[in-house]
Motif scaffolding. Sequence first.
Motif, mmCIF file in Angstrom:
data_model
loop_
_atom_site.group_PDB
_atom_site.id
_atom_site.type_symbol
_atom_site.label_atom_id
_atom_site.label_comp_id
_atom_site.label_asym_id
_atom_site.label_seq_id
_atom_site.Cartn_x
_atom_site.Cartn_y
_atom_site.Cartn_z
ATOM 1 N N LYS A 165 38.324 10.055 -76.754
ATOM 2 C CA LYS A 165 38.718 8.776 -77.350
ATOM 3 C C LYS A 165 40.078 8.853 -78.023
ATOM 4 O O LYS A 165 40.693 7.823 -78.311
ATOM 5 N N ASN A 167 43.895 9.159 -78.150
ATOM 6 C CA ASN A 167 45.081 9.054 -77.299
ATOM 7 C C ASN A 167 46.154 9.963 -77.905
ATOM 8 O O ASN A 167 47.134 9.508 -78.473
ATOM 9 N N LEU A 223 39.040 7.580 -72.608
ATOM 10 C CA LEU A 223 39.767 6.844 -73.628
ATOM 11 C C LEU A 223 39.309 5.392 -73.639
ATOM 12 O O LEU A 223 38.981 4.833 -72.593
#
Length: 310
Positions: A165, A167, A223
């Motif tokens: 998750k 970035n 993501l």
Amino acid sequence: MSTSIHDFHDDPRNAGILIWINGALKPRAEAVVSVFDSGFVLGDGVWEGLRVHGGQPVFLDAHLDRLFEGARAIALDIGMDRGQLTAAIMETLAANGMDEGVHLRLMVTRGVKRTPYQDPRVTVGPATVVIIPEFKNAKPETLSTGLKLFTVHVRRGFPDVQDPKLNSHSKLNCITACIQATAAGADEGLMLDPHGFVATCNSTHFFIVRKGEVWTSTGDYCLGGITRANVLRACRDAGIPAFEKNFSLTEVYGADEAFVTGTFAGVVPVREIDGRPMGAVPGPMVQRLQGLYREMVARDVAFRGGVRLA
């Protein structure tokens, strides 16, 4: 020859762009950061990529949500609030005379270290904030012919190893996936989760279409994609059955259509996966979703006060 969803035709205007670094606009040749910067030393930072249409960074609120969530997760103080970051983005676009066909990268690292070591406590200054805008559009030929995917051995891992998750600037697992896909003659690597179900691609999110339904992964091992979420929302609004679920490569190979999503190129068809052709490219569902996504972009531009797209 393999390509990439991020391929673009060079624009000579990019040689003269101004890049925003910690409050100063620098010519491209002078836009540098320290060799002691946390991002260079360790990949310690978070980032966002944004498209600009009608003079507006599209879906900016969602991108800033993800940026600040990631920064908070790694205890990184950006040193700027949402309003200040928005103002910096708009200043950069104005300084470069940019309002259309622009891709912008917003990057934040933990800042300069007094020695090249991982401990955040050896950071000696504020966060480094960089905004790079470029005149850049996905190649039309990529959008029309579609991508070729190859399933790589590199997996999207559990969140207690490196949370997908985030970035983050640390993208080595995606890079190794990209290397393997390129060596296999493909454009993008299709990555599985630790259980063997389809997760995502190395730089995009993956969808299939089966009997009028749109499927994508559960999202547990990828993501939280902005374009991914927008496509799922477009499906719901249009009454298209869409599911986030586990599915295997067998179900991928038997799909009617496949496509990937990402900020840079939007909705892009997939023509082949592991040597299996995916039928008409683009297929009817992909064409419909491309249109719905363009409408979402236009609404967001209009909402932010930009010029509505035709």
